[in-house]
Design a protein around this motif. Structure first.
Motif, PDB file in Angstrom:
ATOM      1  N   GLY B  79     -35.865 -47.698 -51.304  1.00 49.66           N
ATOM      2  CA  GLY B  79     -35.430 -46.629 -50.418  1.00 49.66           C
ATOM      3  C   GLY B  79     -34.045 -46.092 -50.751  1.00 49.66           C
ATOM      4  O   GLY B  79     -33.335 -46.616 -51.613  1.00 49.66           O
ATOM      5  N   ALA B  80     -33.689 -45.050 -50.043  1.00 47.52           N
ATOM      6  CA  ALA B  80     -32.371 -44.426 -50.234  1.00 47.52           C
ATOM      7  C   ALA B  80     -31.376 -45.041 -49.251  1.00 47.52           C
ATOM      8  O   ALA B  80     -31.748 -45.744 -48.318  1.00 47.52           O
ATOM      9  N   GLY B  81     -30.145 -44.771 -49.453  1.00 41.02           N
ATOM     10  CA  GLY B  81     -29.120 -45.247 -48.526  1.00 41.02           C
ATOM     11  C   GLY B  81     -28.460 -46.522 -48.996  1.00 41.02           C
ATOM     12  O   GLY B  81     -28.809 -47.098 -50.030  1.00 41.02           O
ATOM     13  N   SER B  82     -27.494 -46.980 -48.230  1.00 41.00           N
ATOM     14  CA  SER B  82     -26.754 -48.194 -48.590  1.00 41.00           C
ATOM     15  C   SER B  82     -27.638 -49.419 -48.430  1.00 41.00           C
ATOM     16  O   SER B  82     -28.656 -49.376 -47.730  1.00 41.00           O
ATOM     17  N   ALA B  83     -27.257 -50.492 -49.095  1.00 45.81           N
ATOM     18  CA  ALA B  83     -27.994 -51.747 -48.954  1.00 45.81           C
ATOM     19  C   ALA B  83     -28.008 -52.158 -47.490  1.00 45.81           C
ATOM     20  O   ALA B  83     -29.030 -52.584 -46.947  1.00 45.81           O
ATOM     21  N   LEU B 137     -29.875 -56.762 -52.174  1.00 47.10           N
ATOM     22  CA  LEU B 137     -28.500 -57.275 -52.244  1.00 47.10           C
ATOM     23  C   LEU B 137     -27.911 -57.056 -53.631  1.00 47.10           C
ATOM     24  O   LEU B 137     -26.727 -56.717 -53.782  1.00 47.10           O
ATOM     25  N   ALA B 138     -28.755 -57.275 -54.653  1.00 47.18           N
ATOM     26  CA  ALA B 138     -28.265 -57.061 -56.018  1.00 47.18           C
ATOM     27  C   ALA B 138     -27.842 -55.614 -56.207  1.00 47.18           C
ATOM     28  O   ALA B 138     -26.819 -55.322 -56.856  1.00 47.18           O
ATOM     29  N   GLN B 139     -28.608 -54.696 -55.638  1.00 43.78           N
ATOM     30  CA  GLN B 139     -28.218 -53.286 -55.738  1.00 43.78           C
ATOM     31  C   GLN B 139     -26.882 -53.062 -55.037  1.00 43.78           C
ATOM     32  O   GLN B 139     -26.011 -52.332 -55.539  1.00 43.78           O
ATOM     33  N   GLY B 140     -26.742 -53.657 -53.874  1.00 45.58           N
ATOM     34  CA  GLY B 140     -25.464 -53.537 -53.161  1.00 45.58           C
ATOM     35  C   GLY B 140     -24.324 -54.123 -53.974  1.00 45.58           C
ATOM     36  O   GLY B 140     -23.200 -53.600 -53.968  1.00 45.58           O
ATOM     37  N   GLU B 141     -24.583 -55.200 -54.674  1.00 49.58           N
ATOM     38  CA  GLU B 141     -23.546 -55.768 -55.535  1.00 49.58           C
ATOM     39  C   GLU B 141     -23.178 -54.786 -56.635  1.00 49.58           C
ATOM     40  O   GLU B 141     -21.994 -54.594 -56.971  1.00 49.58           O
ATOM     41  N   ALA B 142     -24.187 -54.118 -57.181  1.00 48.98           N
ATOM     42  CA  ALA B 142     -23.945 -53.158 -58.258  1.00 48.98           C
ATOM     43  C   ALA B 142     -23.090 -51.999 -57.777  1.00 48.98           C
ATOM     44  O   ALA B 142     -22.245 -51.479 -58.508  1.00 48.98           O
ATOM     45  N   GLU B 145     -20.770 -52.645 -52.888  1.00 49.58           N
ATOM     46  CA  GLU B 145     -20.842 -52.788 -51.434  1.00 49.58           C
ATOM     47  C   GLU B 145     -20.797 -54.270 -51.034  1.00 49.58           C
ATOM     48  O   GLU B 145     -20.315 -54.622 -49.971  1.00 49.58           O
ATOM     49  N   ILE B 146     -21.344 -55.089 -51.927  1.00 43.97           N
ATOM     50  CA  ILE B 146     -21.475 -56.518 -51.637  1.00 43.97           C
ATOM     51  C   ILE B 146     -20.816 -57.295 -52.758  1.00 43.97           C
ATOM     52  O   ILE B 146     -20.911 -56.924 -53.927  1.00 43.97           O
ATOM     53  N   ARG B 147     -20.170 -58.399 -52.386  1.00 39.85           N
ATOM     54  CA  ARG B 147     -19.529 -59.194 -53.418  1.00 39.85           C
ATOM     55  C   ARG B 147     -20.575 -60.096 -54.087  1.00 39.85           C
ATOM     56  O   ARG B 147     -21.607 -60.424 -53.474  1.00 39.85           O
ATOM     57  N   PRO B 148     -20.339 -60.491 -55.330  1.00 37.80           N
ATOM     58  CA  PRO B 148     -21.302 -61.362 -56.022  1.00 37.80           C
ATOM     59  C   PRO B 148     -21.494 -62.636 -55.234  1.00 37.80           C
ATOM     60  O   PRO B 148     -20.571 -63.100 -54.540  1.00 37.80           O
ATOM     61  N   GLY B 149     -22.684 -63.196 -55.302  1.00 36.31           N
ATOM     62  CA  GLY B 149     -22.924 -64.428 -54.547  1.00 36.31           C
ATOM     63  C   GLY B 149     -24.372 -64.843 -54.572  1.00 36.31           C
ATOM     64  O   GLY B 149     -25.179 -64.356 -55.367  1.00 36.31           O
ATOM     65  N   ASP B 150     -24.681 -65.747 -53.613  1.00 36.40           N
ATOM     66  CA  ASP B 150     -26.005 -66.348 -53.548  1.00 36.40           C
ATOM     67  C   ASP B 150     -26.935 -65.480 -52.704  1.00 36.40           C
ATOM     68  O   ASP B 150     -27.108 -65.698 -51.516  1.00 36.40           O
ATOM     69  N   HIS B 151     -27.539 -64.471 -53.355  1.00 37.69           N
ATOM     70  CA  HIS B 151     -28.343 -63.515 -52.598  1.00 37.69           C
ATOM     71  C   HIS B 151     -29.557 -64.166 -51.942  1.00 37.69           C
ATOM     72  O   HIS B 151     -29.966 -63.771 -50.854  1.00 37.69           O
ATOM     73  N   THR B 152     -30.131 -65.166 -52.614  1.00 39.79           N
ATOM     74  CA  THR B 152     -31.315 -65.809 -52.034  1.00 39.79           C
ATOM     75  C   THR B 152     -31.006 -66.440 -50.686  1.00 39.79           C
ATOM     76  O   THR B 152     -31.755 -66.288 -49.713  1.00 39.79           O
ATOM     77  N   SER B 153     -29.881 -67.120 -50.610  1.00 41.92           N
ATOM     78  CA  SER B 153     -29.510 -67.731 -49.335  1.00 41.92           C
ATOM     79  C   SER B 153     -29.259 -66.678 -48.274  1.00 41.92           C
ATOM     80  O   SER B 153     -29.619 -66.847 -47.102  1.00 41.92           O
TER      81      SER B 153
END
Lengths: 193, 193, 193, 193
Positions: B79-83, B137-142, B145-153
């Motif tokens: 979808g479009a928009g922010s994570a 979340l990975a897109q948000g990291e790219a 918007e989101i800092r790198p981290g444990d997206h699965t958790s």
DNA sequence: CATGAATGAGTCTTCATTCAT
DNA sequence: TATGAATGAAGACTCATTCAT
């Protein structure tokens, strides 16, 4: 009559143990009392001597497996140390305890769903026990460790994630040693840059 | 008369609908085919004309209720928009969709547990679908918007909390309009002072 | 009351008796366990308490009716008197015993055919028992009563004819008092001028 | 309408063929019309279009397999040559024909027993046909080949022995080339020294 | 000729439960 | 305490048969 019966090999105990195992693995409706008494090496009348009915047997199984959670929450709420440490400790014991007692987990899950199995007020007990974890957060807020906020949602995120980790672990997936620290760390720091 | 029959009131459809309802509410083992055919207003041979067995009927019920999740995840991932907005949207539709289809939720829960009910490879499907949310979340990291981290958790925290909200809602508890925003906000900001 | 129960009217015995009768008259597949328990004045669970399955019940019926033949052949092989007398005696008891136990005959016939009924290794038993009659002829050969020759074929002629006499008798045809003597006489003297 | 239908691949023919095979191998009661139509590649209404009922189908199967015996007996009774040769010829064709058509043999056996299967007047037909072989012996008596005596018993010895040879052969036992000659020779000469 | 759909009654088997001993 | 024996009701599934098309 003379002494307290602690005989772990008594018929009643064997029935309870095997019933727990079978109810957990096959569900309530799919487990027959014949299977239970055969696994326990007894007879049906003996089962009905100790338990009022299949329903009653199930209830007692659940009751007998319900002991741990309250103590666990108590430990977290009343324990020493930072809120963070106590949350980590709780999650760790919660998940690893579940991994070591898969039958207990499955039995309580079944009882909680209420879809199979006789309807028990377990879910409320369970939820409210877990809900008490919010007190830990409140304590952390009081000590300035945690900022004011929606503690209930925070607890849900932790417990929901812990459940997923637990069930994945029961399915064979590896559970990292530091999973609890990582979850709590994530909750504390958030994911925003 | 001679055209394609789209009759939603055909025996097969009624059987599927009633079976879904009953399996969801009583569980697989506790639901008898007699109950199903009586609820559907048919006879047992008719059921067995359309479905190979009680197991097969259950499988088809699950299949028929499995459609929505993949689309939902697709929408969030593509979808479009922010994570953040997409996560909020996903949680909102996930929970509210579940609240509007309680039978579907309970059925899939039953099928996922695998304790009652024939063993289906649903759990993997389910888990892997939800796991795809990590891509958001990975897109948000790219995008920073989101800092790198444990997206699965992080995904597990969101979905675990959403499940608790959903089941609480199904039990009658009110679900606030902004629950999704609050959950995501909590996940983004964390609880640390 | 406290002594050994020799009650021939016990449920198990009644079930066996009625099952034998019904299997013999209607065949295995055409006899339902409902018919059996109704005839025996019991209930289906009681039948399944004593017998593992309909198959098992049939097997036990056959077993219970298989006792007589071996003794009969033993008597002919080990008895006193000329070969001729012993053959006559065997045929006589064989046919008249069958006429007095029509259900046993039909049951064993059914079991032997193996077309209806679960497959049992009865036919071999039966054939080999009858085959032992060749020993009687061999003894007659040793005493000079019978000339050397194909004893197996001779036994087959006798037993085959006896079977026809028996089944005709069961169908209502009269069986002459001296049928056995006549058969053996014919076998001894032959029909050639 | 235009031509005589000899289509061996017509539905009716396929149904008859498969029904014969199944009735012969599993018995009447144990064979379902579903099995028959599936084996024949048709549908149940088609079966009921051609045959009045399962009973009727069975009757037609028996009828269709009943043709050979009368001709065989006719051949023996009306044929040329000595009585001995004709008896040998009959036994030979009777047994070898049966060995080549095991389904026919089993079907007729089933129908003859009347224990499974609807009751048919086949046994009488069968018996009386075989009984006509006594005429051959009477002819032999007239020509001086055979001494006066109990022709019926002689026929029973021959046919009874032939049946045993046939069933043994169907069970896998080898049937010697000259079995018929040996049987008739034994009958002619007798076994007495 | 052939079929998809349907059915009432029946199949074998097992259920949870209880009684007399 | 414990058990062998028994049961009414129900389980899943299949039967031979039929009807409208």
């Amino acid at each position: 009559m003379a002494l307290v019966m602690m005989d772990e090999t008594g018929s009643r105990e064997r029935i309870l143990a095997e019933a727990t195992r079978l109810f957990a693995r096959k569900g309530f409706a799919a487990t027959s009392v014949r299977e239970v008494v055969e696994a326990a090496g007894t007879s049906k009348p003996t089962l009905y001597y100790y338990f009022a009915s299949k329903d009653g047997l199930f209830r007692e199984c659940v009751q007998a497996n319900l002991g741990g959670l309250a103590q666990l929450v108590d430990l977290a709420v009343n324990g020493a140390g930072s809120a963070r440490d106590r949350l980590v400790g709780f999650l760790d014991v919660y998940v690893r305890g579940g991994l070591q007692n898969p039958d207990t987990v499955k039995l309580l899950l079944t009882a909680t769903n209420g879809v199979d199995a006789p309807c028990l007020p377990i879910l409320e007990t369970f939820r409210s026990e877990l809900g008490r974890l919010a007190e830990v957060l409140a304590q952390g807020e009081a000590t300035g460790e945690i900022r004011p906020g929606d503690h209930t949602s925070a607890v849900r995120m932790l417990c929901g994630a812990a459940d997923i980790v637990l069930f994945s672990g029961l399915q064979g997936e590896a559970v990292p040693d530091d999973f609890a620290e990582r979850l709590v760390d994530l909750l504390y720091r958030g994911i925003a840059r």
